[in-house]
Design an enzyme around this catalytic site. Sequence first.
Site, PDB file in Angstrom:
ATOM      1  N   ASP A  89      37.821  41.338  45.017  1.00 26.73           N
ATOM      2  CA  ASP A  89      38.570  41.366  44.620  1.00 26.73           C
ATOM      3  C   ASP A  89      40.235  40.799  46.195  1.00 26.73           C
ATOM      4  O   ASP A  89      39.358  40.195  47.346  1.00 26.73           O
ATOM      5  CB  ASP A  89      38.299  43.168  45.672  1.00 26.73           C
ATOM      6  CG  ASP A  89      37.855  43.791  45.509  1.00 26.73           C
ATOM      7  OD1 ASP A  89      37.970  43.884  44.104  1.00 26.73           O
ATOM      8  OD2 ASP A  89      37.826  45.646  45.785  1.00 26.73           O
ATOM      9  N   HIS A 140      44.052  46.141  41.034  1.00 26.40           N
ATOM     10  CA  HIS A 140      43.695  46.603  42.425  1.00 26.40           C
ATOM     11  C   HIS A 140      44.855  47.038  42.892  1.00 26.40           C
ATOM     12  O   HIS A 140      44.677  47.759  43.864  1.00 26.40           O
ATOM     13  CB  HIS A 140      43.508  45.214  42.902  1.00 26.40           C
ATOM     14  CG  HIS A 140      42.198  46.007  44.187  1.00 26.40           C
ATOM     15  ND1 HIS A 140      41.581  47.504  43.565  1.00 26.40           N
ATOM     16  CD2 HIS A 140      42.521  45.898  45.494  1.00 26.40           C
ATOM     17  CE1 HIS A 140      41.081  46.954  45.385  1.00 26.40           C
ATOM     18  NE2 HIS A 140      41.438  46.760  45.917  1.00 26.40           N
ATOM     19  N   HIS A 144      48.483  49.264  47.087  1.00 28.83           N
ATOM     20  CA  HIS A 144      46.863  50.191  47.607  1.00 28.83           C
ATOM     21  C   HIS A 144      47.282  50.994  48.445  1.00 28.83           C
ATOM     22  O   HIS A 144      46.044  51.401  49.536  1.00 28.83           O
ATOM     23  CB  HIS A 144      46.033  48.692  48.389  1.00 28.83           C
ATOM     24  CG  HIS A 144      44.747  48.674  48.878  1.00 28.83           C
ATOM     25  ND1 HIS A 144      44.379  49.176  49.437  1.00 28.83           N
ATOM     26  CD2 HIS A 144      43.856  48.013  48.008  1.00 28.83           C
ATOM     27  CE1 HIS A 144      42.552  48.118  49.879  1.00 28.83           C
ATOM     28  NE2 HIS A 144      42.204  47.765  48.913  1.00 28.83           N
ATOM     29  N   HIS A 238      34.559  40.155  48.859  1.00 34.87           N
ATOM     30  CA  HIS A 238      36.281  39.646  49.254  1.00 34.87           C
ATOM     31  C   HIS A 238      36.153  38.467  49.202  1.00 34.87           C
ATOM     32  O   HIS A 238      36.272  37.751  49.968  1.00 34.87           O
ATOM     33  CB  HIS A 238      36.325  40.545  50.317  1.00 34.87           C
ATOM     34  CG  HIS A 238      36.379  41.934  49.876  1.00 34.87           C
ATOM     35  ND1 HIS A 238      35.241  42.732  50.055  1.00 34.87           N
ATOM     36  CD2 HIS A 238      37.787  42.784  50.103  1.00 34.87           C
ATOM     37  CE1 HIS A 238      35.714  44.033  49.997  1.00 34.87           C
ATOM     38  NE2 HIS A 238      36.752  44.228  48.832  1.00 34.87           N
TER      39      HIS A 238
END
Length: 273
Positions: A89, A140, A144, A238
């Site tokens: 991510d 993504h 967000h 991450h």
Amino acid sequence: MCATIKTEGVEIILKLHRRCAALLAACLLLFSWCGEAAAADHPYHYGFKRSKNGNLPSINEEGFKDILQKNEAIFLGDTSRKELYLTFDNGYENGYTAKILDVLQEKKVPAIFFVTGHYVRDEPELVKRMVAEGHLVGNHSWSHPDMTRVSNEKLKEEMDRVKNAVAELTPQKEMQYLRPPRGIFSDRTLQVCRQLGYTSVFWSIAYKDWDPKEQRGWKYAYDKVMGQLHPGAVILLHSVSRDNAEALGKIIDDARSQGYEFKSLNQLQVKNY
């Protein structure tokens, strides 16, 4: 005359009765529809029971297993094969993605990077490098958001902006994988994203690695990932984590020494739940 009035009165009462019955039926239908709509938009915060001692992880007790299945989301790959899928991510850059890409290139391991609009806008050269070195770039969302709190039209806009921005930067013109921001989703949001051509990608290995202020050293990251290793695993890391960048090479080497093979999400053919 009295008989006529009585007859007319009965007819009026019957008409009122029929209208009331029709109104009641319409209200019940509306209440039913509202209930179904509310259920479809019930927010879930993704979580799972972690793998221990080689046992498979589970979402049986989380309340959303059937929703993931219905919308053909990814939780696990083929659990009969020692295959692993690396996913990152990338909400913002913290100085470690280049090192992660270096390791992946050295070890010849494919991965997918789920990027936000912020990341594409601020780190175009890294996005270009991801694609140039054979990795997938996933969606993504642009900003967000909690996707359960935005409209279908806004969801589409969030997805389209990322897809179009990546297509302008790189040879990757299509985008078929999505990771819900914050791990928050609903039946509605998964349905909408599926209609837009996306497969929602969750994960079966993860740990608290997203806070740059809580890094504990490469060994901690290594132990957290290796301790959950299992066939068909979708690994979430991450890229803001220094520990992940430093542990990645050894994770790859030692997973391979246990007989595991790293594959691209495009090679995932069997979904398990």
